[in-house]
Design a protein around this motif. Structure first.
Motif, PDB file in Angstrom:
ATOM      1  N   GLY A  68       0.779  -1.224   0.000  1.00  0.00           N
ATOM      2  CA  GLY A  68       0.000   0.000   0.000  1.00  0.00           C
ATOM      3  C   GLY A  68       0.811   1.274   0.000  1.00  0.00           C
ATOM      4  N   ALA A  69       2.135   1.134  -0.071  1.00  0.00           N
ATOM      5  CA  ALA A  69       2.989   2.332  -0.045  1.00  0.00           C
ATOM      6  C   ALA A  69       2.948   3.100  -1.359  1.00  0.00           C
ATOM      7  CB  ALA A  69       4.426   1.944   0.282  1.00  0.00           C
ATOM      8  N   GLY A  70       2.553   2.416  -2.442  1.00  0.00           N
ATOM      9  CA  GLY A  70       2.464   3.088  -3.734  1.00  0.00           C
ATOM     10  C   GLY A  70       3.443   2.586  -4.781  1.00  0.00           C
ATOM     11  N   LYS A  71       4.144   1.509  -4.492  1.00  0.00           N
ATOM     12  CA  LYS A  71       5.196   1.020  -5.393  1.00  0.00           C
ATOM     13  C   LYS A  71       4.632   0.601  -6.750  1.00  0.00           C
ATOM     14  CE  LYS A  71       6.541  -2.310  -2.637  1.00  0.00           C
ATOM     15  NZ  LYS A  71       5.429  -2.201  -1.654  1.00  0.00           N
ATOM     16  N   THR A  72       3.604  -0.253  -6.733  1.00  0.00           N
ATOM     17  CA  THR A  72       3.004  -0.717  -7.983  1.00  0.00           C
ATOM     18  C   THR A  72       2.339   0.424  -8.730  1.00  0.00           C
ATOM     19  OG1 THR A  72       2.681  -2.987  -7.199  1.00  0.00           O
ATOM     20  CG2 THR A  72       1.214  -2.228  -8.953  1.00  0.00           C
ATOM     21  N   THR A  73       1.719   1.337  -8.001  1.00  0.00           N
ATOM     22  CA  THR A  73       1.094   2.502  -8.635  1.00  0.00           C
ATOM     23  C   THR A  73       2.122   3.304  -9.425  1.00  0.00           C
ATOM     24  OG1 THR A  73      -0.607   2.650  -6.925  1.00  0.00           O
ATOM     25  CG2 THR A  73      -0.174   4.638  -8.198  1.00  0.00           C
ATOM     26  N   ILE A  74       3.318   3.452  -8.890  1.00  0.00           N
ATOM     27  CA  ILE A  74       4.370   4.192  -9.591  1.00  0.00           C
ATOM     28  C   ILE A  74       4.710   3.516 -10.912  1.00  0.00           C
ATOM     29  CG2 ILE A  74       6.825   4.812  -9.520  1.00  0.00           C
ATOM     30  CD1 ILE A  74       6.442   5.260  -6.487  1.00  0.00           C
ATOM     31  N   LEU A  75       4.887   2.194 -10.894  1.00  0.00           N
ATOM     32  CA  LEU A  75       5.208   1.480 -12.131  1.00  0.00           C
ATOM     33  C   LEU A  75       4.070   1.608 -13.141  1.00  0.00           C
ATOM     34  CD1 LEU A  75       7.026  -1.840 -11.096  1.00  0.00           C
ATOM     35  CD2 LEU A  75       7.912   0.487 -11.322  1.00  0.00           C
ATOM     36  N   HIS A  76       2.844   1.467 -12.675  1.00  0.00           N
ATOM     37  CA  HIS A  76       1.695   1.569 -13.581  1.00  0.00           C
ATOM     38  C   HIS A  76       1.585   2.976 -14.178  1.00  0.00           C
ATOM     39  CE1 HIS A  76      -0.744  -2.097 -11.918  1.00  0.00           C
ATOM     40  NE2 HIS A  76       0.372  -2.438 -12.541  1.00  0.00           N
ATOM     41  N   THR A  77       1.961   3.977 -13.410  1.00  0.00           N
ATOM     42  CA  THR A  77       1.901   5.346 -13.918  1.00  0.00           C
ATOM     43  C   THR A  77       3.001   5.590 -14.942  1.00  0.00           C
ATOM     44  OG1 THR A  77       1.026   6.056 -11.771  1.00  0.00           O
ATOM     45  CG2 THR A  77       1.786   7.778 -13.249  1.00  0.00           C
TER      46      THR A  77
END
Length: 250
Positions: A39-48
């Motif tokens: 939930g820290a945002g790691k995957t979101t960064i890659l997806h962005t």
């Protein structure tokens, strides 16, 4: 000049501010680790970065190569991937190995690999790349006619990595490559990541196993709830007391 430069990136899920103005760089030839809790945002960064999720603001600049007006000397320029459709980003030299592998379950191993080369036109170059993939992943050659969904978890991860490498990327983004694998297979996957780096491909790695990620990375960024709270040399972060306590179980 950085190969990939993220500046003041903000990403929202509805009203939730998931990524909060982060900035970081990935230089050519590096292995960069993004570590942090779920939930820290790691995957979101890659997806962005790869255009799967739109950013609210900020820039995602990536170095691309081309020819000059005479079509001879190679030139490079930084382009903002926020203005580039997701399906075109792979043609610029960026590949993504998503969390959960996301292979084509009903297709053969060979068909999956060929799907990774769909943006390339030169058949001879594709065959050369395929031969290199088989050399790096001998089990994929042994199982090239096998339906991908029947492979083991480790073999599926190798297939996902091989498929990404078929596009001949300058940088490969890997999301949780060790997830669900036995300790022996985790070691094998990280050895392969080191080999990929040594062969000249830059790696941006998101990994829950912080100790393994830091052991092979040049530099690392620590994320907490959408913010970068620590950054620096990976080996130094391994010895940071707060990192040890929070992420290394020490």
């Amino acid at each position: 000049m950085a190969l990939l430069s993220i500046k003041d990136l903000n990403v929202y899920y509805g009203v939730i501010h998931a990524i909060k103005g982060i900035s970081f760089e990935v230089n050519e030839g590096e292995v960069i680790a993004l570590i942090g809790a779920n939930g820290a945002g790691k995957t979101t960064i890659l997806h962005t970065i790869t255009g799967l999720i739109p950013a609210k603001s900020g820039s995602i600049e990536f170095e691309v190569s081309g020819n000059n007006s005479e079509g001879q000397n190679k030139t490079t320029e930084m382009i903002n991937l926020r203005k580039t459709p997701a399906h075109k980003i792979v043609t610029l030299g960026m590949a993504h190995v998503p969390e959960g592998r996301r292979i084509f379950q009903e297709l053969s191993v060979l068909d999956n690999l060929n799907m990774g080369a769909y943006t390339r036109k030169d058949k001879n170059e594709i065959e050369e790349t395929l031969a290199k993939i088989y050399k790096r992943f001998p089990r994929l050659e042994e199982r090239k006619s096998q339906i991908a969904g029947t492979l083991s978890g480790g073999e599926q991860q190798m297939l996902a990595m091989g498929r990404a490498l078929m596009s001949h990327p300058k940088i490969i983004l890997m999301d949780e490559p060790s997830m669900g694998l036995s300790p022996i297979l985790v070691e094998e996957i990280f050895d392969i990541i080191k080999e990929i780096s040594k062969s000249g491909t830059t790696v941006l790695l998101v990994e829950q196993n912080a100790k393994k990620a830091l052991s092979i990375a040049n530099r690392a960024y620590v994320l907490e709830t959408g913010n970068i709270v620590l950054e620096g040399d990976a080996k130094k972060l391994m010895n940071d007391e707060s990192v040890k306590k929070a992420y290394l179980g020490e």
